[in-house]
Design an enzyme around this catalytic site. Structure first.
Site, PDB file in Angstrom:
ATOM      1  N   LYS A 183      15.434  64.332 -12.436  1.00  0.00           N
ATOM      2  CA  LYS A 183      16.792  64.801 -11.920  1.00  0.00           C
ATOM      3  C   LYS A 183      16.975  66.083 -12.382  1.00  0.00           C
ATOM      4  CE  LYS A 183      19.681  62.832  -8.816  1.00  0.00           C
ATOM      5  NZ  LYS A 183      19.444  61.918  -7.415  1.00  0.00           N
TER       6      LYS A 183
ATOM      7  N   GLY B 108      30.724  52.735   7.392  1.00  0.00           N
ATOM      8  CA  GLY B 108      30.276  54.541   6.975  1.00  0.00           C
ATOM      9  C   GLY B 108      29.300  54.464   8.241  1.00  0.00           C
TER      10      GLY B 108
ATOM     11  N   GLY C  47      28.052  57.955   8.729  1.00  0.00           N
ATOM     12  CA  GLY C  47      27.396  59.101   8.398  1.00  0.00           C
ATOM     13  C   GLY C  47      26.052  59.493   8.725  1.00  0.00           C
ATOM     14  N   ASN C  48      25.431  60.105   8.237  1.00  0.00           N
ATOM     15  CA  ASN C  48      24.015  60.226   8.378  1.00  0.00           C
ATOM     16  C   ASN C  48      23.075  59.160   8.510  1.00  0.00           C
ATOM     17  OD1 ASN C  48      24.318  63.211   8.594  1.00  0.00           O
ATOM     18  ND2 ASN C  48      24.421  63.089   6.362  1.00  0.00           N
ATOM     19  N   VAL C  49      23.539  57.959   7.597  1.00  0.00           N
ATOM     20  CA  VAL C  49      22.536  56.901   7.321  1.00  0.00           C
ATOM     21  C   VAL C  49      23.060  55.866   8.263  1.00  0.00           C
ATOM     22  CG1 VAL C  49      22.143  54.975   6.014  1.00  0.00           C
ATOM     23  CG2 VAL C  49      21.839  57.407   4.917  1.00  0.00           C
TER      24      VAL C  49
END
Ligand code: NAD
Length: 373
Positions: free
Chosen positions: A80, A181, A183-185
Site C-alpha cells: 500500500k 449505500g 454508490g459504485n458498489v
C-alpha cells in the site's frame, strides 16, 4: 517516525519513504509480504495529523492487502502507499503523481499501485507515464477501468454462499436483502439482486440515488437511521465501515451480514458477538475481493469476461471460510484469516520473495515494453 513503529506494526519486508521537495511529494510505500507475488495495493492521499499516523496507516493497510490477496487465491502480495497531502490543495497533480510514479518504478515491480481513497483514475494515468507498475488505468490505455462492478459481482457471490450456508437455499428469489449505500458498489449490487428476483430494500443518505433506483426497479427504501435495524434475510453494508458496533449489535434483525464495505466489524469482538446472536457474517475482505481479482486479470492481459469468471471464485472462497469456521469452531472473521495464512504457509516455502520485474507471473520485460509503447 521510527523503526520501532515499523517493528510494532507488523513484519513488513520493505518500507520506502519518498520525498520530492520541488513537486511537494511526501509519501510512504509499504511492502508487507511478497511470498505469493508482487505487492499490490492502492495509493491513498490523505491529510494525516502526523508522519507517525501516516506510517501506521500504511503498515496496517498493506498487511490487510496480504490477507485479502491470499484469501482470494491470487498470486499477489500485500502493499500500500500513502501520499501525505490535502487533495483539495494539491496544485500540480500531474507533477505530484509523476514524481510518485518514479518511486514506484524504482522498486522494479515489487510494488504495483492502484487508485484508492483520495486518488483518481486520472492520477493513475500520470503514474503510468513513469512506470508500468500501476493498475486501474483507463480502458483506453489497456487497463480495466472502474473495479466497482466486479466488487459488486463478488459481493453477490458472497451473498449466495452465505444464503446457501445459513438458509440452505440455492436461490435468492423472494429473499429480503437490505442494501446500505448506493454508490459504485451498492448500485451495481442492487441490479444483480433485482435480476435474482430478491426483494431489495435500499438506503442512502443521498436521496437522489434512492429515488433513481426506487423508480427504476420499483423498490422499497428505508431511512439511513433505520437501515441497520431493518428486518431482513441479508443485510449488505456498502457504505461505511464499523456498522456492527456496540450501539447496533443488539438491534440487528438480519440472518446474514454480507456486503462490500471494508471493516464492517468495529472490533473483532463484534464478530464473536454475531456468532452468539446466530447471525452469519461473511468476512468483508473475502466478500469484496472482486475488484482486486479484476485488477489481477489486468496484469495478465485484460478481458472483461475473464474478469467476471475469476470473480465467481468468491463463492468458493467464502464456502471455504465457512467450512474452516465450522471445523475449527471459530468465528468466520478468524476463519478468513486462517484461510489466508494457510495459503501463505503452503506457498511461501516454494518461493523466494518477489524480486520485481524479472520474476513471473507478472509482466515479462517484453510485455512491460509493449505497455509503455
Ligand atoms: P461510494 O463512495 O461510491 O458509495 C458510498 C455510498 O454510501 C454513497 O452513495 C454515500 O452517499 C452512501 N452513504 C454514506 N453514508 C451512508 C449512510 N450512513 N447510510 C447510507 N448510505 C450512506 O463508495 P463505493 O466505491 O461504492 O464503496 C462502498 C464501500 O465498499 C466502501 O466501504 C469501500 O471502501 C468498499 N469497497 C469498494 C470497492 C470498489 O471496488 N469500489 C472495493 C472494495 C471495497
Amino acid at each position: 517516525m521510527s523503526f520501532e513503529l515499523i517493528k510494532e506494526h507488523g513484519d513488513h519486508e520493505e518500507v520506502v519513504f519518498c520525498h520530492n521537495k520541488d513537486l511537494g511529494l511526501t509519501a510512504i510505500i509499504a511492502i508487507h509480504n511478497t511470498a505469493l507475488g508482487p505487492a499490490l495495493g492502492g495509493t491513498r492521499m490523505w491529510t494525516y495529523d502526523s508522519g507517525d499516523d501516516a506510517l501506521i496507516d500504511v503498515l496496517r493497510l498493506s498487511r490487510g492487502m496480504t490477507y485479502k490477496a491470499a484469501a482470494a487465491g491470487l498470486n499477489l502480495g500485500g502493499g500500500k502507499a500513502v501520499i501525505i497531502a490535502d487533495k483539495t490543495k494539491v496544485k500540480n497533480r500531474e507533477g505530484l503523481f509523476r514524481a510518485f510514479g518514479t518511486f514506484v518504478n524504482s522498486l522494479g515491480g515489487k510494488y504495483i499501485t492502484a487508485e484508492d481513497v483520495g486518488t483518481t483514475v486520472k492520477d493513475m494515468e500520470h503514474v503510468f507515464a513513469e512506470t508500468p507498475f500501476v493498475t486501474g488505468i483507463p480502458e483506453s490505455l489497456g487497463g480495466s477501468g472502474d473495479p466497482s462492478p466486479y466488487t459488486a459481482y463478488g459481493v453477490l457471490m458472497s451473498i449466495k454462499a452465505s444464503v446457501k450456508k445459513q438458509l440452505g437455499l440455492e436461490s435468492l428469489k423472494g429473499l429480503k436483502v437490505v442494501v446500505q449505500g448506493l454508490g459504485n458498489v451498492g448500485r451495481n449490487l442492487v441490479e444483480h439482486l433485482v435480476k435474482e428476483e430478491a426483494e431489495v430494500i435500499i438506503s442512502d443518505i443521498d436521496t437522489v440515488k434512492v429515488e433513481f433506483l426506487k423508480d427504476k426497479y420499483n423498490l422499497q427504501s428505508v431511512s439511513p437511521e433505520e437501515v441497520v435495524f431493518t428486518e431482513c434475510d441479508v443485510f449488505a453494508p456498502c457504505a461505511l465501515g464499523a456498522v456492527v458496533n456496540d450501539d447496533t449489535i443488539d438491534k440487528l434483525k438480519c440472518k446474514i451480514i454480507s456486503g462490500g464495505a471494508n471493516n464492517i466489524l468495529k472490533e473483532s469482538r463484534h464478530g464473536d458477538l454475531l456468532v452468539k446472536k446466530g447471525i452469519l457474517y461473511a468476512p468483508d475482505f473475502v466478500a469484496n475481493a472482486g475488484g482486486l481479482m479484476n485488477v489481477y486479470v489486468e496484469l495478465e492481459g485484460y478481458s472483461k469476461d475473464r474478469a467476471f469468471n475469476k470473480v465467481e471464485a468468491v463463492f468458493d472462497n467464502m464456502m471455504e471460510v465457512f467450512e474452516i469456521s465450522e471445523a475449527e469452531s471459530i468465528p468466520t472473521y478468524l476463519a478468513a484469516q486462517r484461510l489466508a495464512e494457510k495459503r501463505l504457509s503452503i506457498i511461501a516455502p516454494l518461493r523466494v520473495h518477489h524480486q520485481g520485474r524479472n520474476s513471473r507471473p507478472f509482466a515479462t520485460l517484453k510485455e512491460v515494453m509493449e505497455r509503455q509503447g
